[in-house]
Design a protein around this motif. Structure first.
Motif, short mmCIF file in Angstrom:
data_model
loop_
_atom_site.label_atom_id
_atom_site.label_comp_id
_atom_site.label_asym_id
_atom_site.label_seq_id
_atom_site.Cartn_x
_atom_site.Cartn_y
_atom_site.Cartn_z
N ASP A 8 9.42 45.99 -78.59
CA ASP A 8 10.04 46.17 -77.28
C ASP A 8 10.91 44.97 -76.95
O ASP A 8 10.82 43.93 -77.59
CB ASP A 8 8.96 46.32 -76.21
CG ASP A 8 9.46 47.01 -74.97
OD1 ASP A 8 10.66 47.32 -74.88
OD2 ASP A 8 8.64 47.24 -74.07
N THR A 9 11.73 45.12 -75.92
CA THR A 9 12.56 44.01 -75.47
C THR A 9 11.67 43.00 -74.77
O THR A 9 11.05 43.30 -73.76
CB THR A 9 13.65 44.49 -74.52
OG1 THR A 9 13.05 45.22 -73.45
CG2 THR A 9 14.67 45.36 -75.22
N SER A 10 11.58 41.85 -75.34
CA SER A 10 10.68 40.83 -74.78
C SER A 10 11.30 39.45 -74.85
O SER A 10 10.60 38.46 -74.98
CB SER A 10 9.35 40.85 -75.52
OG SER A 10 9.56 40.60 -76.90
N GLY A 11 12.61 39.38 -74.78
CA GLY A 11 13.26 38.09 -74.85
C GLY A 11 13.54 37.69 -76.28
O GLY A 11 13.58 38.50 -77.19
N VAL A 12 13.70 36.40 -76.48
CA VAL A 12 13.93 35.86 -77.82
C VAL A 12 12.58 35.48 -78.41
O VAL A 12 11.85 34.68 -77.86
CB VAL A 12 14.86 34.63 -77.78
CG1 VAL A 12 14.99 34.03 -79.17
CG2 VAL A 12 16.21 34.99 -77.21
N ASP A 13 12.27 36.10 -79.52
CA ASP A 13 11.04 35.77 -80.25
C ASP A 13 11.41 34.84 -81.39
O ASP A 13 12.29 35.15 -82.19
CB ASP A 13 10.37 37.03 -80.79
CG ASP A 13 9.79 37.88 -79.69
OD1 ASP A 13 9.05 37.33 -78.86
OD2 ASP A 13 10.07 39.08 -79.66
N TRP A 31 15.35 50.50 -81.80
CA TRP A 31 16.30 49.39 -81.87
C TRP A 31 16.96 49.29 -83.23
O TRP A 31 18.07 48.82 -83.36
CB TRP A 31 15.61 48.06 -81.55
CG TRP A 31 14.99 48.06 -80.20
CD1 TRP A 31 13.66 47.97 -79.92
CD2 TRP A 31 15.64 48.22 -78.95
NE1 TRP A 31 13.46 48.06 -78.57
CE2 TRP A 31 14.66 48.20 -77.95
CE3 TRP A 31 16.97 48.37 -78.57
CZ2 TRP A 31 14.96 48.33 -76.60
CZ3 TRP A 31 17.27 48.51 -77.23
CH2 TRP A 31 16.28 48.49 -76.27
N ASP A 65 20.25 43.68 -74.40
CA ASP A 65 19.79 42.58 -73.56
C ASP A 65 18.31 42.30 -73.80
O ASP A 65 17.52 43.22 -74.01
CB ASP A 65 19.99 42.90 -72.08
CG ASP A 65 21.47 42.96 -71.70
OD1 ASP A 65 22.29 42.32 -72.39
OD2 ASP A 65 21.78 43.64 -70.73
N ASN A 66 17.96 41.04 -73.75
CA ASN A 66 16.56 40.62 -73.79
C ASN A 66 15.86 41.01 -75.10
O ASN A 66 14.68 41.33 -75.10
CB ASN A 66 15.81 41.19 -72.59
CG ASN A 66 14.61 40.34 -72.23
OD1 ASN A 66 14.59 39.14 -72.48
ND2 ASN A 66 13.61 40.95 -71.64
N MET A 67 16.61 41.00 -76.20
CA MET A 67 16.02 41.35 -77.50
C MET A 67 16.74 40.59 -78.59
O MET A 67 17.90 40.88 -78.91
CB MET A 67 16.16 42.86 -77.75
CG MET A 67 15.74 43.33 -79.12
SD MET A 67 13.97 43.40 -79.29
CE MET A 67 13.80 44.32 -80.81
#
Length: 85
Positions: A8-13, A31, A65-67
């Motif tokens: 899922d989209t959770s920011g930068v991992d 994605w 965004d956010n991924m």
């Protein structure tokens, strides 16, 4: 061998110990469908030995965004579709 899973989209991992040729990324099908030839992902040189991986969409900037995935210590020229499962 490590498999890093993204669902899922959770920011930068960030991954600090990714080994090209040994480890893999498993990204949710909504994605990335595993076909690197259709332009669903981009790799960005993050300076020296670091790489950002982003996923494309139809937005103005062209990126989801956010991924994103940050591979610390991985030169962007070594990243190919072979890292995805």
């Amino acid at each position: 061998n490590d498999r890093f899973i993204f669902t899922d989209t959770s920011g930068v991992d960030g991954i600090g110990d990714f080994l090209v040729g040994t480890d893999t990324l498993d990204v949710a099908a909504n994605w990335f469908d595993g076909n690197a030839l259709n332009g669903e992902w981009v790799k960005i040189n993050a300076g020296g030995t670091n790489t950002f991986i982003g996923f494309t969409d139809g937005s103005a900037d062209g990126l989801v965004d956010n991924m994103a995935i940050y591979l610390q210590g991985v030169v962007h020229t070594t990243v190919t579709s072979a890292i995805f499962v």
